[in-house]
Scaffold this active site. Structure first.
Site, PDB file in Angstrom:
ATOM      1  N   HIS A  24       0.832  -1.210   0.000  1.00  0.00           N
ATOM      2  CA  HIS A  24       0.000   0.000   0.000  1.00  0.00           C
ATOM      3  C   HIS A  24       0.868   1.263   0.000  1.00  0.00           C
ATOM      4  O   HIS A  24       0.709   2.140  -0.865  1.00  0.00           O
ATOM      5  CB  HIS A  24      -0.909  -0.029   1.238  1.00  0.00           C
ATOM      6  CG  HIS A  24      -1.804   1.160   1.371  1.00  0.00           C
ATOM      7  ND1 HIS A  24      -3.124   1.152   0.996  1.00  0.00           N
ATOM      8  CD2 HIS A  24      -1.572   2.416   1.842  1.00  0.00           C
ATOM      9  CE1 HIS A  24      -3.658   2.339   1.223  1.00  0.00           C
ATOM     10  NE2 HIS A  24      -2.740   3.133   1.741  1.00  0.00           N
ATOM     11  N   GLU A  25       1.791   1.339   0.929  1.00  0.00           N
ATOM     12  CA  GLU A  25       2.598   2.558   1.031  1.00  0.00           C
ATOM     13  C   GLU A  25       3.513   2.708  -0.191  1.00  0.00           C
ATOM     14  O   GLU A  25       3.763   3.816  -0.651  1.00  0.00           O
ATOM     15  CB  GLU A  25       3.407   2.576   2.332  1.00  0.00           C
ATOM     16  CG  GLU A  25       2.564   2.525   3.622  1.00  0.00           C
ATOM     17  CD  GLU A  25       1.435   3.561   3.700  1.00  0.00           C
ATOM     18  OE1 GLU A  25       1.543   4.633   3.060  1.00  0.00           O
ATOM     19  OE2 GLU A  25       0.431   3.290   4.396  1.00  0.00           O
TER      20      GLU A  25
ATOM     21  N   HIS B 175       1.644   4.437  -2.884  1.00  0.00           N
ATOM     22  CA  HIS B 175       1.699   5.895  -2.709  1.00  0.00           C
ATOM     23  C   HIS B 175       3.058   6.431  -3.184  1.00  0.00           C
ATOM     24  O   HIS B 175       3.142   7.459  -3.847  1.00  0.00           O
ATOM     25  CB  HIS B 175       1.564   6.265  -1.225  1.00  0.00           C
ATOM     26  CG  HIS B 175       0.160   6.230  -0.687  1.00  0.00           C
ATOM     27  ND1 HIS B 175      -0.854   7.004  -1.195  1.00  0.00           N
ATOM     28  CD2 HIS B 175      -0.401   5.543   0.358  1.00  0.00           C
ATOM     29  CE1 HIS B 175      -1.973   6.785  -0.482  1.00  0.00           C
ATOM     30  NE2 HIS B 175      -1.724   5.895   0.452  1.00  0.00           N
TER      31      HIS B 175
ATOM     32  N   GLU C  73      -4.889   7.844  -2.856  1.00  0.00           N
ATOM     33  CA  GLU C  73      -5.345   6.571  -2.317  1.00  0.00           C
ATOM     34  C   GLU C  73      -5.625   5.572  -3.441  1.00  0.00           C
ATOM     35  O   GLU C  73      -5.509   4.370  -3.245  1.00  0.00           O
ATOM     36  CB  GLU C  73      -6.596   6.845  -1.477  1.00  0.00           C
ATOM     37  CG  GLU C  73      -6.799   5.966  -0.293  1.00  0.00           C
ATOM     38  CD  GLU C  73      -5.643   5.838   0.669  1.00  0.00           C
ATOM     39  OE1 GLU C  73      -4.861   6.794   0.843  1.00  0.00           O
ATOM     40  OE2 GLU C  73      -5.499   4.749   1.242  1.00  0.00           O
TER      41      GLU C  73
HETATM   42 ZN    ZN Z   1      -3.090   5.212   1.934  1.00  0.00          ZN
END
Ligand code: ZN
Length: 502
Positions: A264-265, A268, A294
């Site tokens: 997830h990170e 980003h 997101e």
């Molecule tokens: Zn996030």
């Protein structure tokens, strides 16, 4: 005009440098800072925020932007200069609407409220933080009033995070989504639940960190321009284009936590690392909005990181990394385990099917708080009722209920939650379009090659930085504004297959 553009760039560079220093202090505070540094650090960061704000509201900046209007009108909309003038003007005009004394009051209230929330959370006692939250609701409404054209008091707060979105656009979208999710959840709950014991066992921290680094590097995260550290609440932060950091959280007896928080990170971070060098030092060197940011993390975490092609390549490597815990586990079992649906009380532990219900509950409640139709004192009860109604679960205490997320207790009420659901929807729409334009993507992924997908994201999303508003970006990248259907189709086909729903 050349000299004026240069002057604008210099002013913006200075703001960006101050913000970069603040970002680095935040990273340190959230990773390695000794606890004794907390009080001074809060002051350091407040001082930097004030310095940046003073520059944003500087009348000299306003004049410069005014003088550059003619140039902006003569340049193509998407050119670097026109975008820079346009976006800087928007930021300047927003900043001058809010009196600096109000910002000071809001920030100092937020930091007090955050401290009290931490105590209240560990004591599982909402009443401790209740008067603070009442004040937050009042301040949030006052903040909205600096943008007097609102239809709903949440509109200006939503617009700050997700430009162009409003309550009247989000409410119908979220209610349709809720209906679909409740139906899907019901169908899933009628089928036998997959076994997920393979994700629980003994997974040494060292091996988890090594494996997650292998994953994020394969995604294209450049470790020459980034690093991964541990943090209790994982986050990504950009100090500069050449320094985009991620953090992860490791649980030695539960593998999914580090796997999916790292992916997830890194999603980003790929966004930030993909912003072109020429935008560096300007307000364009950011994501388009909280929701679009997101979308990048969720696209990698869920559409890629829970997909079969991805794990066809990585599962044998996962088995090598954890030979004992993964002995005897096959890909099918693992794949089902990472798609287990189980309604619970905690948003950050939620599966894909229930996740947006957590968000929608918060969105509905914050609307009511701002409208004044729900009093803060009745919030825990309203929270609990919504959880029972939508998810069929009842929080055992306030820690598992209304006190679980910091958002309302560290800023404003309104504007902070919608981005997660917007991100999920945008991710599915982008992924669908990427596959349509390049059907080789899943086949390449099976070989461990993420490049074709990353290239699509780079040219359609990352390379624009903050030049376009989210709706413009979605149109350009996918051909239509944000739609619900791609996400629903994705959930239905994925979970329909895993759960054997006819
Ligand atoms: Zn996030």
């Amino acid at each position: 005009m050349g000299a004026q553009i240069e002057a604008l760039r210099m002013l913006l560079q200075e703001i960006s440098d101050i913000e970069a220093a603040g970002a680095l202090l935040y990273w340190d505070q959230s990773t390695y800072m000794p606890i004794g540094g907390a009080k001074a650090r809060a002051r350091h960061m407040a001082t930097l925020a004030r310095l940046a704000h003073q520059r944003w509201v500087d009348p000299g900046l306003g004049e410069l932007l005014e003088q550059l209007k003619a140039l902006e009108q003569n340049l193509p909309f998407e050119s670097l200069e026109a975008s820079l003038i346009r976006v800087a003007r928007r930021d300047h005009q927003r900043a001058i609407r809010i009196p600096p004394e109000f910002m000071e009051t809001l920030n100092s209230h937020a930091s007090q409220c955050y401290q009290v929330w931490r105590e209240a959370k560990s004591a599982k006692d909402f009443s401790l933080v209740r008067p603070y939250l009442e004040r937050t609701v009042e301040l949030s409404r006052r903040l909205a009033d600096f943008f007097p054209a609102w239809e709903h008091p949440a509109d200006p707060l939503i617009d700050m995070a997700d430009p162009g979105e409003r309550v009247c656009s989000l409410s119908p979208l979220f209610s349709r989504l809720k209906e679909e999710l409740v139906l899907l959840l019901r169908a899933v709950r009628e089928r036998p639940s997959p076994e997920d014991s393979c994700l629980k066992g003994s997974f040494p921290e060292e091996a988890q960190l090594r494996f997650t680094l292998e994953l994020v590097r394969a995604m294209g995260y450049d470790l020459e321009r980034g690093r991964q550290d541990l943090a209790p609440h994982p986050f990504m932060i950009r100090v500069a284009g050449g320094d985009v950091r991620i953090t992860t959280r490791v649980s030695q007896d539960h593998l999914a936590e580090s796997l999916f928080s790292s992916i997830h990170e890194a999603g980003h971070a790929l966004y930030e690392q993909g912003i072109p060098e020429e935008l560096e030092g300007t307000p364009l060197a950011q994501g388009a909005s909280a929701g679009i940011h997101e979308s990048q993390s969720r696209l990698w975490e869920n559409l890629v990181g829970r997909s079969l092609p991805f794990w066809k390549f990585f599962f044998p490597r996962l088995k090598e990394a954890f030979p004992e815990s993964m002995a005897g586990v096959d890909l099918e079992e693992f794949f089902k385990a990472i798609h287990k649906v189980e309604p619970g009380c905690i948003r950050t532990e939620a599966d894909e099917v229930t996740y947006n219900l957590h968000v929608i509950i918060r969105f509905e409640l914050e609307m009511q708080l701002l409208e004044g139709s729900l009093a803060v004192k009745d919030l825990p009860e309203a929270w609990s009722e919504k959880y029972q109604e939508n998810l069929g679960v009842k929080p055992a205490d306030h820690k598992e209920g209304v006190l679980q997320d910091m958002h309302w207790f560290a800023g404003t009420v309104g504007g902070a939650f919608q981005c997660y659901t917007l991100g999920n929807l945008a991710a599915a729409q982008m992924f669908q379009k990427a596959l349509k334009e390049n059907p080789q993507i899943p086949l390449e992924m099976e070989q461990g090659n993420m490049r074709p997908l990353l290239e699509w994201l780079r040219s359609n999303v990352h390379s624009h930085g903050r030049k376009f508003e989210p709706a413009q970006l979605m149109e350009r990248a996918t051909g239509t504004p944000l739609r619900l259907e791609p996400y629903i189709e994705y959930l239905k086909s994925t979970y329909g297959a895993v759960y054997g729903i006819p």
